[in-house]
Design a protein around this motif. Structure first.
Motif, PDB file in Angstrom:
ATOM      1  N   VAL A   1       0.814  -1.327   0.200  1.00  0.00           N
ATOM      2  CA  VAL A   1      -0.061   0.326  -0.190  1.00  0.00           C
ATOM      3  C   VAL A   1       1.395   0.853   0.151  1.00  0.00           C
ATOM      4  O   VAL A   1       0.525   2.446  -0.699  1.00  0.00           O
ATOM      5  N   ILE A   2       2.248   1.485   0.591  1.00  0.00           N
ATOM      6  CA  ILE A   2       2.984   2.410   0.739  1.00  0.00           C
ATOM      7  C   ILE A   2       3.289   3.016  -0.461  1.00  0.00           C
ATOM      8  O   ILE A   2       3.182   4.091  -0.738  1.00  0.00           O
ATOM      9  N   ILE A   3       3.736   2.149  -1.045  1.00  0.00           N
ATOM     10  CA  ILE A   3       4.733   1.611  -2.517  1.00  0.00           C
ATOM     11  C   ILE A   3       3.474   2.343  -3.561  1.00  0.00           C
ATOM     12  O   ILE A   3       4.090   3.436  -4.680  1.00  0.00           O
ATOM     13  N   ALA A   4       2.197   1.821  -3.511  1.00  0.00           N
ATOM     14  CA  ALA A   4       1.856   2.820  -4.610  1.00  0.00           C
ATOM     15  C   ALA A   4       1.239   3.995  -3.705  1.00  0.00           C
ATOM     16  O   ALA A   4       1.053   4.417  -4.917  1.00  0.00           O
ATOM     17  N   LEU A   5       0.841   4.434  -2.820  1.00  0.00           N
ATOM     18  CA  LEU A   5       0.922   6.439  -2.275  1.00  0.00           C
ATOM     19  C   LEU A   5       1.980   6.144  -2.635  1.00  0.00           C
ATOM     20  O   LEU A   5       2.146   7.680  -3.493  1.00  0.00           O
ATOM     21  N   VAL A   6       2.793   6.199  -2.127  1.00  0.00           N
ATOM     22  CA  VAL A   6       4.538   7.141  -3.011  1.00  0.00           C
ATOM     23  C   VAL A   6       4.704   7.169  -3.844  1.00  0.00           C
ATOM     24  O   VAL A   6       5.301   8.235  -4.684  1.00  0.00           O
ATOM     25  N   GLY A   7       4.300   6.034  -5.027  1.00  0.00           N
ATOM     26  CA  GLY A   7       4.243   5.932  -6.162  1.00  0.00           C
ATOM     27  C   GLY A   7       3.295   7.433  -6.903  1.00  0.00           C
ATOM     28  O   GLY A   7       3.414   7.411  -7.752  1.00  0.00           O
ATOM     29  N   LEU A   8       2.109   7.978  -6.119  1.00  0.00           N
ATOM     30  CA  LEU A   8       1.531   8.777  -6.826  1.00  0.00           C
ATOM     31  C   LEU A   8       2.521   9.939  -7.194  1.00  0.00           C
ATOM     32  O   LEU A   8       2.272  11.254  -7.320  1.00  0.00           O
ATOM     33  N   ALA A   9       4.218  10.050  -6.761  1.00  0.00           N
ATOM     34  CA  ALA A   9       5.440  10.568  -7.109  1.00  0.00           C
ATOM     35  C   ALA A   9       5.194  11.085  -8.353  1.00  0.00           C
ATOM     36  O   ALA A   9       6.565  11.993  -8.754  1.00  0.00           O
ATOM     37  N   ILE A  10       5.472   9.555  -9.040  1.00  0.00           N
ATOM     38  CA  ILE A  10       6.110   9.364 -10.268  1.00  0.00           C
ATOM     39  C   ILE A  10       5.587  10.575 -11.313  1.00  0.00           C
ATOM     40  O   ILE A  10       6.217  10.874 -11.865  1.00  0.00           O
ATOM     41  N   PRO A  11       4.394  10.870 -11.702  1.00  0.00           N
ATOM     42  CA  PRO A  11       3.847  11.523 -12.538  1.00  0.00           C
ATOM     43  C   PRO A  11       4.521  13.485 -11.854  1.00  0.00           C
ATOM     44  O   PRO A  11       4.454  14.362 -12.882  1.00  0.00           O
ATOM     45  N   GLN A  12       4.929  13.584 -10.904  1.00  0.00           N
ATOM     46  CA  GLN A  12       5.524  14.933 -10.375  1.00  0.00           C
ATOM     47  C   GLN A  12       4.451  15.513 -10.375  1.00  0.00           C
ATOM     48  O   GLN A  12       4.796  16.924 -11.303  1.00  0.00           O
ATOM     49  N   ILE A  13       3.836  15.955 -10.117  1.00  0.00           N
ATOM     50  CA  ILE A  13       2.587  16.353  -9.640  1.00  0.00           C
ATOM     51  C   ILE A  13       2.269  16.548  -8.320  1.00  0.00           C
ATOM     52  O   ILE A  13       2.374  16.318  -7.437  1.00  0.00           O
ATOM     53  N   PRO A  14       3.094  18.093  -7.740  1.00  0.00           N
ATOM     54  CA  PRO A  14       3.320  18.336  -6.232  1.00  0.00           C
ATOM     55  C   PRO A  14       2.134  17.779  -4.964  1.00  0.00           C
ATOM     56  O   PRO A  14       2.551  17.433  -4.353  1.00  0.00           O
ATOM     57  N   PHE A  15       0.669  18.246  -5.183  1.00  0.00           N
ATOM     58  CA  PHE A  15      -0.504  18.178  -4.661  1.00  0.00           C
ATOM     59  C   PHE A  15      -0.639  17.244  -4.544  1.00  0.00           C
ATOM     60  O   PHE A  15      -0.989  16.679  -3.572  1.00  0.00           O
ATOM     61  N   LEU A  16      -0.577  16.256  -5.893  1.00  0.00           N
ATOM     62  CA  LEU A  16      -0.767  14.587  -5.814  1.00  0.00           C
ATOM     63  C   LEU A  16      -0.053  13.681  -4.722  1.00  0.00           C
ATOM     64  O   LEU A  16      -0.094  12.650  -3.892  1.00  0.00           O
ATOM     65  N   SER A  17       1.799  13.974  -4.816  1.00  0.00           N
ATOM     66  CA  SER A  17       2.361  13.552  -4.122  1.00  0.00           C
ATOM     67  C   SER A  17       2.139  13.554  -3.094  1.00  0.00           C
ATOM     68  O   SER A  17       2.801  12.532  -1.865  1.00  0.00           O
ATOM     69  N   ILE A  18       2.150  15.361  -1.941  1.00  0.00           N
ATOM     70  CA  ILE A  18       1.686  15.450  -0.898  1.00  0.00           C
ATOM     71  C   ILE A  18       0.597  14.171  -0.574  1.00  0.00           C
ATOM     72  O   ILE A  18       0.724  14.131   0.656  1.00  0.00           O
ATOM     73  N   MET A  19      -0.401  14.041  -1.111  1.00  0.00           N
ATOM     74  CA  MET A  19      -1.857  13.391  -0.697  1.00  0.00           C
ATOM     75  C   MET A  19      -1.310  12.048  -1.147  1.00  0.00           C
ATOM     76  O   MET A  19      -1.587  11.456   0.187  1.00  0.00           O
ATOM     77  N   GLY A  20      -0.146  11.432  -1.855  1.00  0.00           N
ATOM     78  CA  GLY A  20       0.019   9.881  -1.415  1.00  0.00           C
ATOM     79  C   GLY A  20       1.253   9.755   0.360  1.00  0.00           C
ATOM     80  O   GLY A  20       0.883   9.187   0.318  1.00  0.00           O
ATOM     81  N   TYR A  21       1.897  11.200   0.047  1.00  0.00           N
ATOM     82  CA  TYR A  21       2.483  10.892   1.245  1.00  0.00           C
ATOM     83  C   TYR A  21       2.186  10.864   2.374  1.00  0.00           C
ATOM     84  O   TYR A  21       2.585  10.181   3.589  1.00  0.00           O
ATOM     85  N   SER A  22       1.034  12.237   2.515  1.00  0.00           N
ATOM     86  CA  SER A  22       0.432  11.717   3.576  1.00  0.00           C
ATOM     87  C   SER A  22      -0.223  10.592   3.935  1.00  0.00           C
ATOM     88  O   SER A  22       0.007  10.308   5.509  1.00  0.00           O
ATOM     89  N   ALA A  23      -0.684  10.189   2.972  1.00  0.00           N
ATOM     90  CA  ALA A  23      -1.425   8.391   3.895  1.00  0.00           C
ATOM     91  C   ALA A  23      -0.693   7.321   3.631  1.00  0.00           C
ATOM     92  O   ALA A  23      -0.959   6.805   4.185  1.00  0.00           O
ATOM     93  N   ALA A  24       0.435   7.051   3.252  1.00  0.00           N
ATOM     94  CA  ALA A  24       1.550   7.007   2.744  1.00  0.00           C
ATOM     95  C   ALA A  24       1.748   7.157   4.879  1.00  0.00           C
ATOM     96  O   ALA A  24       1.759   5.400   5.484  1.00  0.00           O
ATOM     97  N   LEU A  25       1.692   8.151   5.273  1.00  0.00           N
ATOM     98  CA  LEU A  25       2.184   7.932   6.574  1.00  0.00           C
ATOM     99  C   LEU A  25       1.557   7.198   7.853  1.00  0.00           C
ATOM    100  O   LEU A  25       1.664   6.385   8.591  1.00  0.00           O
ATOM    101  N   THR A  26      -0.004   7.563   6.741  1.00  0.00           N
ATOM    102  CA  THR A  26      -1.214   6.721   8.158  1.00  0.00           C
ATOM    103  C   THR A  26      -1.159   5.405   8.414  1.00  0.00           C
ATOM    104  O   THR A  26      -1.340   4.456   8.936  1.00  0.00           O
ATOM    105  N   VAL A  27      -0.727   4.599   6.896  1.00  0.00           N
ATOM    106  CA  VAL A  27      -0.687   3.688   6.847  1.00  0.00           C
ATOM    107  C   VAL A  27       0.612   2.744   7.433  1.00  0.00           C
ATOM    108  O   VAL A  27       0.551   1.762   8.267  1.00  0.00           O
ATOM    109  N   LEU A  28       1.468   4.197   8.225  1.00  0.00           N
ATOM    110  CA  LEU A  28       2.810   3.398   8.258  1.00  0.00           C
ATOM    111  C   LEU A  28       2.577   2.943  10.213  1.00  0.00           C
ATOM    112  O   LEU A  28       2.900   1.818  10.055  1.00  0.00           O
ATOM    113  N   PHE A  29       2.142   4.311   9.798  1.00  0.00           N
ATOM    114  CA  PHE A  29       2.217   3.842  11.591  1.00  0.00           C
ATOM    115  C   PHE A  29       0.653   2.953  11.636  1.00  0.00           C
ATOM    116  O   PHE A  29       0.761   2.362  13.057  1.00  0.00           O
ATOM    117  N   SER A  30      -0.463   2.339  10.944  1.00  0.00           N
ATOM    118  CA  SER A  30      -1.074   1.483  11.125  1.00  0.00           C
ATOM    119  C   SER A  30      -0.656  -0.048  11.320  1.00  0.00           C
ATOM    120  O   SER A  30      -0.873  -0.294  12.128  1.00  0.00           O
TER     121      SER A  30
END
Length: 728
Positions: free
Chosen positions: A287-316
Motif C-alpha cells: 500500500v505504501i509503495i502504491a501511495l508513494v508512487g503517486l509522486a511518479i507523475p511529478q505533480i506536487p499536490f498529488l505527491s503530498i497526498m500520497g505521502y500523507s496517506a502513506a504516513l498513516t498506513v505506516l503508523f497503522s
C-alpha cells in the motif's frame, strides 16, 4: 522477517507497560506540538510546467502589477420577489450593509453594483466587490467570517445575499464526522459478528484510531513546513482507519486460531505476529509503495497526498505489530475462545470449521465443483461494468456540484442566473509580443475583435494593457461552463491561434483545471504500469511463483476497470446519481483515477497476501495444490470477507459526506473494494488457482535461487516450535 516479528510479538507481550506508556507519551507529545503550532493547509493544486502555470509565472515576471491587486470577494444580491435592486428601499438596505463592510479590518475598498454596472437584464441580480489589502492567499477565514456575519442586514430584509470568489477561499474545509462515525459503528458490528465479543470488536477500532491520530498529528505539524491541501487529511483518515482495523483484525484472528491449537497466550501472540504480522507488513508495504508512487507523475499536490496517506498506513502497521500484541496480552483469557485442551489439534480445527466455517466450506466446495464457470461469470460481469470507463472525462469539481441549499451552490446559481454558464469559466488571455521591439497596444482593438469572432466566446469583461505596450491581459467569458467540451476547445483554439507578432497564452482557474486534468490523464498509464510492475516483482519474491503474481495484477486490472466504469456510469452519465447523494452529473475528478489506482491496488494486494499466503502455507506443508486453495478459502476467506466489509463500511461513511471531492473518492474506494474483495479475490482468484493446480506455484529453479526467501508463511517459526515440542 517472520522470526523478527515473532520475537517482537514476544517482547511486546512481555513489556506491556513499556509499549502502552510509550505510545501514550508519543500521542501526548505530538498533540501538544499540534496545539502549539496549529495548522496551515494550502489548497494550491497548481502543476509546474503546465501552460496555465507558465503564464502565471510570465505575468509575475513581466507584468507583476496585475498580480498585486488585493483579494476580491463578491457580495451577490438578488432583489425580493416583485422588486428590483434599483428600488429605493432595496438600495438603502444594500448601502447600509456596504458601510458596515467598509469598516472591517483589511478592507481597502468596496465597489457598489452601480459603480461596476453589473446588473443583469431585469436588474434583479448584481454584486458589490469587496477589495482586501492583501492577496487572496493571505485572507484568513476569520476575515471572511466577519464579512459573512454582516449579511443578515440585507437577507433579513428579503434580499438574497451570498458571498463568492473564484480566487479566495470563502468556505473552509469541513470534516463531517457524523457519516464517518456511522462507518465506524458499522465496522464495530461486523467485528462483533466476526468474533462474538464486545472487547474484541472494540480493540481493532481502538488500535486503528491510535495509529490514525498519530499519523494525523504528524500531517498537521507538517502543514507548517510544506504545502498540504485539506483534502489530504480526509484521504489519509479514510485509508488509515480502514487498514488499521483490517491489520489488527488479521493478527487477532490468527492469535485465536493458534490459541485453539493449544499454544499459550504469549506463544499465540508471538506466532500471530510472526505469521499474520509478516503478511500485514508486506501488505502494508505494498500500500505504501502504491501511495508513494503517486509522486511518479511529478505533480506536487498529488505527491503530498500520497505521502500523507502513506504516513498513516505506516503508523497503522507499527501499531498492529507492536501495540496489538501488547493489548492481546492485557486482555488475555477474556478474549480467547473456549478450548478443550484434552482434544487433539485435528479435533480442535475440525470443531472450529464446524462452528464458524460452514459458509466458507460451502463456498469452497462450490468453487471446487465449477471453477471455470465462476471465472467466466466474474470476468464477464466486471468487463461489462468496465465499459463506461472508455468514455470517462476528467475535470475538477466547482460549486455547482454542491447540493441545492448550500451556501456554495446558492452563490454559484445566482451568478449563473444573472450572467450565464460562462461567468464561472472566465479565461485570462495574455497577449505577448513575439518580435523584438514588438508591441501589442496598437493591435489591441483587432485582437479583441478576433477573440469575439471565435466559437464559444460570450463577452470580453476586462482589458489591461501594459504601459510599455508589449503585453496585454484580456479577461473573457465563454458561452459554456468550466467543465464543458466547448470551453476546453476554446482554450486550445486561443493557444493555437496565429496572431500577427503576438503569442496568446491562457490562464485562470478554468484553464488551470483543464491543464491539470489533461496532465493527470497523460500520467495515468505510466503510473499504473510502474506500480503494477513493481508489485509483480514483490509478489514473485513473496509467493515464489510467476503465475500467482500475474493472476493478482490481472485481477486488479479487472477490478480497477469495473470501479472506474461504475463511477463514470453514475457520476458522469447520470444513472442513479441522486441515490448516491450527487446534486448533478459531472466529469470525473481529475486525480481520482490515479488515486484509485494507487490506493485500490494496495488494498487489493492486501487481500491477495492474506488469502494466498494461507494457500502457500498449506501447499508448502502438503504439496496438494487443490487442498491448499480450499484451505485458504476455509481459513482466511472469513477474515478477508470481514476485512472487505469493514473497508466498505469505513469508505461508505466518507461517501456520504456532502463535500463532492471526498464523496467521489469514498465512492470509488467503496465499490473498488466491493469488486476486488468479493468478485476478484474470493471468486476469480481461487477458481483460477483450482484450474491451474500445481502449475500456479511454478518457479524456474535458476530464478528461485537468486530471489531472497521472505518466509511470509512463518514456516521457520513453526519448525522451531515443533522441535521445541519434540525436545520437551
Amino acid at each position: 522477517m517472520a522470526k523478527l516479528l515473532y520475537k517482537l510479538g514476544y517482547w511486546a507481550a512481555d513489556h506491556v507497560k513499556t509499549v502502552l506508556f510509550s505510545t501514550l507519551a508519543l500521542f501526548i507529545a505530538l498533540g501538544a506540538v499540534v496545539l502549539g503550532m496549529g495548522m496551515n493547509f494550502n489548497d494550491d493544486m497548481s502543476i509546474p510546467g503546465t501552460s496555465a502555470q507558465n503564464t502565471i509565472e510570465l505575468l509575475e515576471e513581466k507584468f507583476p502589477e496585475v498580480g498585486k491587486a488585493g483579494a476580491q470577494i463578491q457580495i451577490v444580491f438578488k432583489a425580493p420577489e416583485g422588486k428590483t435592486l434599483l428600488d429605493s428601499d432595496v438600495q438603502g438596505n444594500i448601502a447600509s450593509l456596504i458601510k458596515d463592510v467598509e469598516k472591517l479590518d483589511g478592507i481597502e475598498a468596496v465597489y457598489l453594483p452601480e459603480m461596476l454596472q453589473n446588473y443583469n437584464e431585469d436588474q434583479t441580480i448584481a454584486y458589490a466587490m469587496a477589495i482586501y489589502d492583501v492577496p487572496s492567499k493571505e485572507v484568513t477565514f476569520d476575515q471572511v467570517d466577519e464579512l459573512r456575519a454582516l449579511l443578515p442586514a440585507t437577507s433579513d430584509e428579503g434580499i438574497q445575499t451570498e458571498l463568492y470568489s473564484s480566487e479566495t477561499e470563502v468556505y473552509p474545509f469541513e470534516v463531517h464526522m457524523k457519516t464517518e462515525i456511522l462507518g465506524i459503528i458499522a465496522a464495530f458490528l461486523i467485528l462483533f459478528l466476526t468474533f462474538g465479543s464486545l472487547r474484541l470488536a472494540g480493540m481493532p477500532i481502538f488500535t486503528a484510531v491510535i495509529g490514525l491520530l498519530i499519523g494525523i498529528f504528524c500531517i498537521l505539524i507538517a502543514t507548517n513546513f510544506t504545502s498540504i491541501a485539506a483534502v489530504c487529511l480526509s484521504l489519509a483518515g479514510m485509508l488509515g482507519l480502514a487498514v488499521g482495523i483490517d491489520y489488527a483484525l488479521f493478527i487477532v484472528s490468527r492469535f485465536r486460531q493458534e490459541y485453539e491449537k493449544g499454544y499459550s497466550i504469549k506463544q499465540s501472540i508471538a506466532i500471530a505476529n510472526g505469521t499474520a504480522g509478516t503478511a500485514v507488513v508486506f501488505a502494508g508495504i505494498t500500500v505504501i509503495i502504491a501511495l508513494v508512487g503517486l509522486a511518479i507523475p511529478q505533480i506536487p499536490f498529488l505527491s503530498i497526498m500520497g505521502y500523507s496517506a502513506a504516513l498513516t498506513v505506516l503508523f497503522s502497521i507499527i501499531v498492529a505489530i507492536v501495540v496489538v500484541p501488547a493489548l492481546l496480552n492485557v486482555l488475555g483469557h477474556k478474549i480467547t475462545p473456549p478450548v478443550d485442551r484434552k482434544k487433539t489439534t485435528a479435533e480442535k480445527v475440525a470443531n472450529r470449521i464446524k462452528l464458524s466455517g460452514k459458509f466458507m466450506q460451502g463456498w469452497a466446495k462450490a468453487l471446487n465443483k465449477m471453477p471455470a464457470l465462476f471465472v467466466i461469470i466474474g470476468v464477464l460481469l466486471l468487463s461489462v461494468i468496465s465499459i463506461p470507463f472508455f468514455d470517462m472525462k476528467l475535470g475538477l469539481p466547482d460549486d455547482s456540484f454542491y447540493e441545492e441549499g448550500t451556501d456554495q451552490r446558492d452563490s454559484y446559481d445566482l451568478l449563473k442566473e444573472a450572467y450565464g454558464e460562462g461567468y464561472h469559466a472566465s479565461l485570462v488571455v495574455v497577449a505577448e509580443a513575439t518580435e523584438k521591439d514588438g508591441e501589442v497596444l496598437s493591435k489591441l482593438e483587432q485582437l479583441q475583435a478576433d477573440l469575439m469572432a471565435m466559437d464559444h466566446v460570450d463577452m470580453i469583461t476586462n482589458v489591461i494593457p501594459k504601459e510599455s505596450g508589449e503585453m496585454a491581459v484580456i479577461t473573457l467569458n465563454p458561452t459554456s461552463g468550466p467543465n464543458d467540451d466547448e470551453t476546453i476547445e476554446l482554450v486550445h483554439d486561443i493557444r493555437n491561434a496565429e496572431m500577427d507578432g503576438m503569442k496568446l497564452n491562457v490562464t485562470g482557474m478554468t484553464a488551470m483545471n483543464i491543464d491539470i486534468s489533461e496532465k493527470l490523464g497523460d500520467a495515468l498509464p505510466v503510473f499504473a504500469s510502474t506500480i503494477i510492475g513493481l508489485a509483480f516483482i514483490i509478489f514473485m519474491v513473496i509467493f515464489r511463483s510467476i503465475l500467482v503474481p500475474l493472476k493478482a495484477v490481472l485481477g486488479f486490472v479487472l477490478s480497477l476497470g469495473a470501479t472506474l466504469g461504475f463511477i463514470t456510469w453514475v457520476v458522469q452519465d447520470g444513472n442513479f446519481y441522486e441515490v448516491f447523494g450527487y446534486a448533478t452529473t459531472s466529469p470525473i475528478l481529475s486525480f481520482l483515477p490515479i488515486i484509485t489506482v494507487g490506493i485500490l491496488f494496495g488494498l487489493a494486494m492486501d487481500y491477495e497476501v492474506f488469502l494466498v499466503s494461507r494457500m502457500r502455507e498449506e501447499f508448502t506443508h502438503s504439496g496438494d495444490a487443490r487442498k491448499a486453495v480450499l484451505a485458504g478459502i476455509r481459513d482466511s476467506g472469513g477474515v478477508v470477507t470481514a476485512a472487505g466489509l469493514i473497508m466498505i463500511a469505513v469508505f461508505t461513511g466518507f461517501m456520504m459526506t456532502p463535500d463532492p471531492m471526498i464523496k467521489i473518492i469514498g465512492m470509488a474506494l467503496t465499490f473498488g473494494v466491493l469488486f476486488d474483495a468479493f468478485i476478484v479475490r474470493m471468486m476469480i482468484v481461487p477458481a483460477i488457482m483450482l484450474l491451474m493446480g500445481k502449475a500456479a506455484w511454478y518457479m524456474p529453479k535458476w530464478l528461485e535461487k537468486i530471489l531472497p526467501n521472505i518466509d511470509i508463511e512463518g514456516e521457520s517459526i513453526m519448525k522451531e516450535l515443533e522441535k521445541e515440542k519434540k525436545q520437551s
